[in-house]
Design an enzyme around this catalytic site. Structure first.
Site, mmCIF file in Angstrom:
data_model
loop_
_atom_site.group_PDB
_atom_site.id
_atom_site.type_symbol
_atom_site.label_atom_id
_atom_site.label_comp_id
_atom_site.label_asym_id
_atom_site.label_seq_id
_atom_site.Cartn_x
_atom_site.Cartn_y
_atom_site.Cartn_z
ATOM 1 C CE LYS A 1 0.120 -3.335 -7.771
ATOM 2 N NZ LYS A 1 0.187 -1.895 -7.459
ATOM 3 N N PRO A 2 4.826 -2.120 -5.858
ATOM 4 C CG PRO A 2 6.057 -0.229 -6.531
ATOM 5 C CD PRO A 2 5.824 -1.689 -6.853
ATOM 6 N N PRO B 1 0.835 -1.209 0.000
ATOM 7 C CG PRO B 1 0.252 -0.747 2.236
ATOM 8 C CD PRO B 1 1.123 -1.630 1.389
ATOM 9 C CD1 TRP B 2 -2.368 4.211 -1.305
ATOM 10 C CD2 TRP B 2 -2.008 5.346 0.583
ATOM 11 N NE1 TRP B 2 -3.590 4.416 -0.717
ATOM 12 C CE2 TRP B 2 -3.404 5.119 0.446
ATOM 13 C CE3 TRP B 2 -1.558 6.042 1.702
ATOM 14 C CZ2 TRP B 2 -4.340 5.574 1.380
ATOM 15 C CZ3 TRP B 2 -2.487 6.486 2.632
ATOM 16 C CH2 TRP B 2 -3.845 6.250 2.466
ATOM 17 C CB CYS C 1 -3.810 -0.611 9.404
ATOM 18 S SG CYS C 1 -2.119 -1.123 9.406
ATOM 19 C CD GLU D 1 -0.296 -7.779 8.147
ATOM 20 O OE1 GLU D 1 -1.230 -7.387 8.874
ATOM 21 O OE2 GLU D 1 0.791 -8.162 8.576
ATOM 22 C CD GLU E 1 -8.697 1.274 7.618
ATOM 23 O OE1 GLU E 1 -9.083 0.844 6.529
ATOM 24 O OE2 GLU E 1 -7.608 0.955 8.122
HETATM 25 P P1 NAD Z 1 -5.497 -0.808 -1.723
HETATM 26 O O1 NAD Z 1 -6.110 -2.104 -1.342
HETATM 27 O O2 NAD Z 1 -6.260 0.093 -2.584
HETATM 28 O O3 NAD Z 1 -4.115 -1.059 -2.478
HETATM 29 C C1 NAD Z 1 -3.094 -1.843 -1.921
HETATM 30 C C2 NAD Z 1 -2.299 -2.460 -3.044
HETATM 31 O O4 NAD Z 1 -3.126 -3.417 -3.709
HETATM 32 C C3 NAD Z 1 -1.834 -1.458 -4.105
HETATM 33 O O5 NAD Z 1 -0.537 -1.791 -4.527
HETATM 34 C C4 NAD Z 1 -2.838 -1.689 -5.216
HETATM 35 O O6 NAD Z 1 -2.340 -1.367 -6.496
HETATM 36 C C5 NAD Z 1 -3.087 -3.188 -5.093
HETATM 37 N N1 NAD Z 1 -4.334 -3.636 -5.680
HETATM 38 C C6 NAD Z 1 -5.528 -2.986 -5.696
HETATM 39 N N2 NAD Z 1 -6.446 -3.739 -6.365
HETATM 40 C C7 NAD Z 1 -5.814 -4.868 -6.765
HETATM 41 C C8 NAD Z 1 -6.225 -6.019 -7.511
HETATM 42 N N3 NAD Z 1 -7.455 -6.148 -7.983
HETATM 43 N N4 NAD Z 1 -5.323 -6.987 -7.734
HETATM 44 C C9 NAD Z 1 -4.066 -6.881 -7.254
HETATM 45 N N5 NAD Z 1 -3.612 -5.806 -6.584
HETATM 46 C C10 NAD Z 1 -4.478 -4.815 -6.325
HETATM 47 O O7 NAD Z 1 -5.038 -0.145 -0.362
HETATM 48 P P2 NAD Z 1 -4.309 1.275 -0.197
HETATM 49 O O8 NAD Z 1 -5.359 2.288 -0.464
HETATM 50 O O9 NAD Z 1 -3.041 1.325 -0.948
HETATM 51 O O10 NAD Z 1 -3.895 1.223 1.334
HETATM 52 C C11 NAD Z 1 -4.773 1.577 2.340
HETATM 53 C C12 NAD Z 1 -5.386 0.349 2.986
HETATM 54 O O11 NAD Z 1 -4.361 -0.567 3.413
HETATM 55 C C13 NAD Z 1 -6.157 0.715 4.211
HETATM 56 O O12 NAD Z 1 -7.369 0.024 4.243
HETATM 57 C C14 NAD Z 1 -5.250 0.254 5.329
HETATM 58 O O13 NAD Z 1 -5.876 0.024 6.524
HETATM 59 C C15 NAD Z 1 -4.580 -0.929 4.758
HETATM 60 N N6 NAD Z 1 -3.294 -1.148 5.437
HETATM 61 C C16 NAD Z 1 -3.180 -2.231 6.264
HETATM 62 C C17 NAD Z 1 -2.002 -2.481 6.944
HETATM 63 C C18 NAD Z 1 -1.865 -3.669 7.853
HETATM 64 O O14 NAD Z 1 -0.773 -3.963 8.281
HETATM 65 N N7 NAD Z 1 -2.909 -4.390 8.175
HETATM 66 C C19 NAD Z 1 -0.906 -1.631 6.763
HETATM 67 C C20 NAD Z 1 -1.048 -0.549 5.905
HETATM 68 C C21 NAD Z 1 -2.259 -0.336 5.231
#
Ligand code: NAD
Length: 474
Positions: free
Chosen positions: A172-173, A147-148, A280, A246, A378
């Protein structure tokens, strides 16, 4: 600035759509980066598969040596990494350098040590005339998707245990925050054998989807949204891939009547708003005992109003902006909906400040009730709700009344009370008289919709390896 991906040991540019990379502090475009083609994703997976043949047979001591070198290289460039992370995420650079970089470097060093010291059940004759032993072997090619919010740290949490355990990785970032991953590509290219770590750029529904659907991927590790986690699980069913999820949180904080209120205010001012609440484990859902509620809300709101952000001298900033206009508007809409309830009072912040960037004022929402959206969902922004409770039992019930199960905390001067309550909270972590603190020796991971993958600690090495039984007939 390094802008190329890493595929099979070579630094290469993507060939598809250009994605703008924003500076959240100013809203300006830093640069645009092309995403990988499907053919490039396939080449990366093939390179990881090929590298697995030899990497999986290296000794723990050999892999440990590589991890230690990676840690040293990051350490030597820590200031550069911190400023790049600050540029791409908007976070204060001095905090990235002081808080994040040491933990990231230590993550590689921890796994370098831990993989040489794995333990398990003893070999023996459990069936007469046969000796049984347990092995822990690598899984194969791991697709790691980050995630970002903490791009470099999430990369370390995913790549260090995976390669320490003998797997190879295609990483993949987030499409929003690839800059530090690209800088890491140089380090991996220089230190690791070809194909052990590959880095591809792109959006989730294009490059991410191609990765998770790839039949040669043996395991998918994702940190992200619950909705994304569901898509990963669906994709994994096709070829029965292992998954490591996660997925967010909504951390409850129980403030008992005997808590040290001043310490709680100082702690929660930091732990609720660090990284602009895009964390998170953020302390975002406070339950305060009725006897301390009024004093806590008044003093906490005053303290939160002093959080500094948006100064041109970044060394003065305690908090950065949200990652994108979309995320800021999402946060603003949560607060707008909360404000509509008569019982709610916004006692700090509650608006978008003037000026450039995607900032949102540090916000306290007092008088929130358990069924309110602001308590249940959240927000992932600098917004903390406070709810009054009379009986400890009610606070425990409300804390557990959540789909999330990642992190929680209890504040009390009575440690035995803290211990007793911690055993009843359904969260991957419970802190007593603190919150948010992590260490590489201890696991981080959730329950319920927060997922089940464990990052950091030997439990991550277990997640990234397979238990096997070998039996020898005498
Ligand atoms: P996101 O789910 O939108 O994206 C996370 C990653 O998944 C990105 O790299 C994105 O490109 C990829 N992704 C999205 N759709 C996909 C698909 N269909 N197939 C494969 N990859 C895909 O999340 P975000 O907006 O980047 O991050 C925020 C979220 O992450 C929040 O809900 C946060 O709580 C959670 N988070 C959890 C933890 C933890 O340790 N539990 C830590 C950090 C963030």
């Amino acid at each position: 600035m390094q802008t190329q991906m890493l595929i099979g040991g070579a630094l290469v540019s993507g060939t598809e759509t250009e994605e703008p990379i924003l500076n959240p502090r100013t809203g300006e475009i830093i640069l645009t980066l092309p995403e990988a083609s499907i053919a490039q994703v396939e080449t990366a997976v093939a390179a990881a598969q090929k590298a697995f043949e030899t990497w999986s047979r290296t000794t723990p001591a050999q892999r440990s040596g590589y991890l230690l070198k990676i840690a040293d290289r990051i350490e030597a460039k820590a200031a550069e990494f911190a400023s790049l992370e600050a540029l791409n995420c908007g976070k204060p650079g001095h905090l990235a350098l002081a808080d994040e970089l040491p933990a990231i470097i230590d993550c590689y060093r921890f796994f370098a040590g831990a993989v040489r010291n794995m333990s398990g059940p003893v070999a023996g004759e459990y069936l007469a005339g046969h000796t049984s032993m347990i092995r822990r072997d690598p899984i194969g090619v791991v697709a790691s998707i980050a995630p970002w919010n903490y791009p470099l740290m999430m990369m370390a949490w995913k790549i260090a245990p995976a390669i320490a355990a003998g797997n190879t990785v295609v990483f993949k970032p987030s499409e929003q925050t690839p800059l530090t991953a690209l800088k890491m590509a140089e380090i991996f290219a220089e230190i690791l054998p070809e194909g052990v770590v590959n880095i591809v750029l792109g959006r989730g529904d294009t490059v991410g989807a191609a990765l998770i659907d790839h039949p040669a991927i043996a395991m998918i590790s994702i940190t992200g949204d619950i909705a994304t986690g569901r898509k990963i699980m669906e994709a994994a069913t096709k070829t029965i891939k292992r998954t490591h999820l996660e997925l967010g949180g909504k951390a409850p904080v129980i403030l008992l009547d005997d808590a040290d209120i001043e310490a709680a205010i100082a702690g929660l001012r930091a732990f609720g708003y660090y990284n602009a609440g895009q964390d998170c484990t953020a302390a975002c859902r406070i339950y305060a005992h009725a006897s301390v509620y009024d004093r806590f809300v008044a003093d906490f709101s005053a303290a939160v109003s002093t959080i500094s952000y948006g100064n041109s001298d970044d060394s003065l900033n305690e908090m950065g902006p949200l990652i994108s206009p979309r995320q800021r508007d999402r946060v603003a809409s949560f607060v707008a909906r909360a404000r509509e309830a008569n019982h709610i009072e916004i006692t700090a912040g509650g608006e978008i400040p003037d000026g450039p960037g995607f900032f949102y004022k540090p916000t306290v929402i007092a008088g929130a009730q358990q069924t309110d959206e602001i308590v249940q969902r959240e927000v992932f922004g600098p917004v903390v709700s406070v709810t009054r409770f009379d009986e400890t039992e009610t606070a425990v019930k409300w804390a557990n009344d959540s789909n999330y199960g990642l992190a929680s905390s209890i504040w009390t001067k009575d440690v035995s009370k803290g211990l007793a309550l911690s055993s009843r909270l359904q969260y991957g972590c419970t802190w007593v008289n603190t919150h948010f603190m992590l260490t590489n020796e201890m696991p981080h991971g959730g329950m319920k919709h927060s997922g089940y993958g464990k990052d950091m600690s030997v439990y991550a090495l277990e997640d990234y390896s397979i238990v096997r039984h070998v039996m020898i007939a005498h």
